[in-house]
Design a protein around this motif. Sequence first.
Motif, PDB file in Angstrom:
ATOM      1  N   SER A   1       3.493  18.793 -16.276  1.00 23.40           N
ATOM      2  CA  SER A   1       2.073  19.135 -16.086  1.00 23.40           C
ATOM      3  C   SER A   1       1.801  19.831 -14.755  1.00 23.40           C
ATOM      4  O   SER A   1       0.801  20.524 -14.619  1.00 23.40           O
ATOM      5  CB  SER A   1       1.212  17.865 -16.155  1.00 23.40           C
ATOM      6  OG  SER A   1       1.421  17.067 -14.997  1.00 23.40           O
ATOM      7  N   GLY A   2       2.643  19.580 -13.765  1.00 21.26           N
ATOM      8  CA  GLY A   2       2.357  20.082 -12.417  1.00 21.26           C
ATOM      9  C   GLY A   2       1.403  19.188 -11.654  1.00 21.26           C
ATOM     10  O   GLY A   2       0.926  19.548 -10.572  1.00 21.26           O
TER      11      GLY A   2
ATOM     12  N   THR B   1       2.468  25.018 -25.981  1.00 16.70           N
ATOM     13  CA  THR B   1       2.856  24.798 -24.587  1.00 16.70           C
ATOM     14  C   THR B   1       2.647  23.307 -24.342  1.00 16.70           C
ATOM     15  O   THR B   1       2.015  22.629 -25.158  1.00 16.70           O
ATOM     16  CB  THR B   1       1.971  25.610 -23.618  1.00 16.70           C
ATOM     17  OG1 THR B   1       0.583  25.379 -23.978  1.00 16.70           O
ATOM     18  CG2 THR B   1       2.244  27.096 -23.697  1.00 16.70           C
ATOM     19  N   TRP B   2       3.118  22.798 -23.228  1.00 15.25           N
ATOM     20  CA  TRP B   2       2.910  21.359 -22.986  1.00 15.25           C
ATOM     21  C   TRP B   2       1.428  21.019 -23.015  1.00 15.25           C
ATOM     22  O   TRP B   2       1.009  20.062 -23.636  1.00 15.25           O
ATOM     23  CB  TRP B   2       3.509  20.954 -21.630  1.00 15.25           C
ATOM     24  CG  TRP B   2       4.997  20.907 -21.667  1.00 15.25           C
ATOM     25  CD1 TRP B   2       5.855  21.877 -21.232  1.00 15.25           C
ATOM     26  CD2 TRP B   2       5.812  19.862 -22.203  1.00 15.25           C
ATOM     27  NE1 TRP B   2       7.148  21.486 -21.461  1.00 15.25           N
ATOM     28  CE2 TRP B   2       7.156  20.251 -22.044  1.00 15.25           C
ATOM     29  CE3 TRP B   2       5.548  18.618 -22.786  1.00 15.25           C
ATOM     30  CZ2 TRP B   2       8.228  19.456 -22.444  1.00 15.25           C
ATOM     31  CZ3 TRP B   2       6.606  17.826 -23.189  1.00 15.25           C
ATOM     32  CH2 TRP B   2       7.922  18.239 -23.028  1.00 15.25           C
TER      33      TRP B   2
ATOM     34  N   TYR C   1      -3.863  24.349 -20.761  1.00 15.01           N
ATOM     35  CA  TYR C   1      -4.111  25.177 -19.571  1.00 15.01           C
ATOM     36  C   TYR C   1      -2.898  26.030 -19.208  1.00 15.01           C
ATOM     37  O   TYR C   1      -3.010  26.965 -18.420  1.00 15.01           O
ATOM     38  CB  TYR C   1      -4.582  24.321 -18.382  1.00 15.01           C
ATOM     39  CG  TYR C   1      -3.607  23.267 -17.901  1.00 15.01           C
ATOM     40  CD1 TYR C   1      -2.588  23.573 -17.014  1.00 15.01           C
ATOM     41  CD2 TYR C   1      -3.737  21.947 -18.312  1.00 15.01           C
ATOM     42  CE1 TYR C   1      -1.709  22.610 -16.564  1.00 15.01           C
ATOM     43  CE2 TYR C   1      -2.873  20.969 -17.877  1.00 15.01           C
ATOM     44  CZ  TYR C   1      -1.847  21.297 -17.003  1.00 15.01           C
ATOM     45  OH  TYR C   1      -0.982  20.338 -16.565  1.00 15.01           O
ATOM     46  N   GLN C   2      -1.756  25.734 -19.798  1.00 15.15           N
ATOM     47  CA  GLN C   2      -0.566  26.549 -19.538  1.00 15.15           C
ATOM     48  C   GLN C   2      -0.536  27.806 -20.406  1.00 15.15           C
ATOM     49  O   GLN C   2       0.369  28.627 -20.285  1.00 15.15           O
ATOM     50  CB  GLN C   2       0.696  25.701 -19.751  1.00 15.15           C
ATOM     51  CG  GLN C   2       0.799  24.601 -18.702  1.00 15.15           C
ATOM     52  CD  GLN C   2       1.747  23.475 -19.088  1.00 15.15           C
ATOM     53  OE1 GLN C   2       2.122  23.358 -20.242  1.00 15.15           O
ATOM     54  NE2 GLN C   2       2.093  22.641 -18.120  1.00 15.15           N
TER      55      GLN C   2
ATOM     56  N   ASP D   1      -2.219  32.860 -17.982  1.00 16.09           N
ATOM     57  CA  ASP D   1      -1.206  33.435 -17.097  1.00 16.09           C
ATOM     58  C   ASP D   1      -1.919  34.168 -15.972  1.00 16.09           C
ATOM     59  O   ASP D   1      -2.556  35.180 -16.233  1.00 16.09           O
ATOM     60  CB  ASP D   1      -0.315  34.383 -17.915  1.00 16.09           C
ATOM     61  CG  ASP D   1       0.835  34.924 -17.100  1.00 16.09           C
ATOM     62  OD1 ASP D   1       1.127  34.343 -16.032  1.00 16.09           O
ATOM     63  OD2 ASP D   1       1.435  35.937 -17.518  1.00 16.09           O
TER      64      ASP D   1
ATOM     65  N   VAL E   1      -1.189  30.113 -14.798  1.00 14.62           N
ATOM     66  CA  VAL E   1      -1.728  28.824 -15.227  1.00 14.62           C
ATOM     67  C   VAL E   1      -2.933  28.437 -14.373  1.00 14.62           C
ATOM     68  O   VAL E   1      -2.945  28.665 -13.166  1.00 14.62           O
ATOM     69  CB  VAL E   1      -0.607  27.760 -15.080  1.00 14.62           C
ATOM     70  CG1 VAL E   1      -1.149  26.353 -15.114  1.00 14.62           C
ATOM     71  CG2 VAL E   1       0.459  27.976 -16.144  1.00 14.62           C
TER      72      VAL E   1
ATOM     73  N   LEU F   1      -4.474  25.422 -13.032  1.00 14.06           N
ATOM     74  CA  LEU F   1      -4.141  24.007 -12.888  1.00 14.06           C
ATOM     75  C   LEU F   1      -5.404  23.193 -12.571  1.00 14.06           C
ATOM     76  O   LEU F   1      -6.110  23.503 -11.613  1.00 14.06           O
ATOM     77  CB  LEU F   1      -3.109  23.859 -11.762  1.00 14.06           C
ATOM     78  CG  LEU F   1      -2.318  22.557 -11.720  1.00 14.06           C
ATOM     79  CD1 LEU F   1      -1.500  22.345 -12.977  1.00 14.06           C
ATOM     80  CD2 LEU F   1      -1.411  22.541 -10.497  1.00 14.06           C
TER      81      LEU F   1
END
Length: 407
Positions: free
Chosen positions: A103-104, A242-243, A246-247, A250, A252, A254
Amino acid sequence: MNSATSTTTSEAQQIIEREREFLVQNYSRYPLVLERGEGCYVYDVDGNRYLDFIAGIGVNALGHAHPRVVAVIREQAALLIHSSNLYYHRYQGALARKLAQVSGLQRSFFANSGTEAIEGALKMVRSHGNKIDARKFEILSLDNSFHGRTLGALSITGQAKYRRDFEPLLAGVKFLPPNDLGALEGAVSERTAGIVIEWIQGEGGIFPVSHQYARKARALADQYNALLVFDEIQCGVGRPGTWFGYQLADPVVLPDVMVAAKPLACGLPLGVIVANERAAAAIGSGMHGSTFGGSALACRVALEFLDILDELLPSIRRVGKYFRARLEDLAGKHSFIREVRGQGLMIGVDMSVPGKQMVLDAQARGLLINCTHDTVLRFLPPYIATEKEVDEAVGILASIFSAQPSQ
Ligand SMILES: Cc1ncc(COP(=O)(O)O)c(C=O)c1O
């Protein structure tokens, strides 16, 4: 073809009658009594088979009775199901680390459902604002959104029909039209503690937020020191290919806080708030908790699922694209189909006619789907669906669409 035979057999009838007598009458269920499932299919108590393209409203990500899920449930159930959050077990930290990697966002809190995770996120937002200024408590949310059924989640749900019986709800919530940059700019202020956005509105009819809007929300949240919260309960954890939703952007976009639930433990109740350090710092010792949240069983299943999901993402994208293309073909043939929307395996067919009878017709022909907002057929197939299952579903839909009176 399946008929709705389950309602006419005595066992199914008895089950339905018993519920009518003893359950709070809040659900209007379809007349179908399910017994078991395997892969993308479920079977009713009379042995009729259905292709499951709603998957427990987006929960059964690996379909039914996935061998690896069954194996870890069996093993873990015999070891330790629940320990409470008084103690450690092997799987919460490991799952949180995996979620951080994909997720970051660094820190997780585990709950048991989507709405409960939203409640925790709202507490994070309120506490974040409160630490800065007692007047910083406003939350911006979107019209047509759905965030859950508890009072806090209802307070930020932008559909009056869900809220009106329970008012007054939380103060300080402002609803904005989705994707309207000017309205967002006009509403945000020093009093804003949080901005909550469903990346793709699910219950609202499969409406994606524009990437430009999400970027604007990110910039304004930074400018006003508010927390940006993405509700990925329906549209996240692999479903868009995508996971997380929000990914798809481009670069992303976050958020500070991301909330997920439905598919996370393949049918076991598990919700999560995943937050960056700044947001997580708003919740200190003793400020939040859950007796059941993050059990050894649910967390271990989620870890197994995320391991499998690593390899499934390309297939979700490929099959989702194929499904959308086949639905677009049908849209070309039937003028009552206004639009096909979605990402990955989250797809809506927006029509100018009601969808309820079509859902029942699909069920009678062996396909489970549902309809949201009266006129949007919603498809949330399991992530293991292939082109073969899509072809089967599209064949059934084609026959239903062709039988519509307007044809
Ligand atoms: C976007 C979104 N948020 C929150 C919820 C509430 O989740 P739960 O039903 O697990 O409480 C849902 C459920 O459909 C949802 O789609």
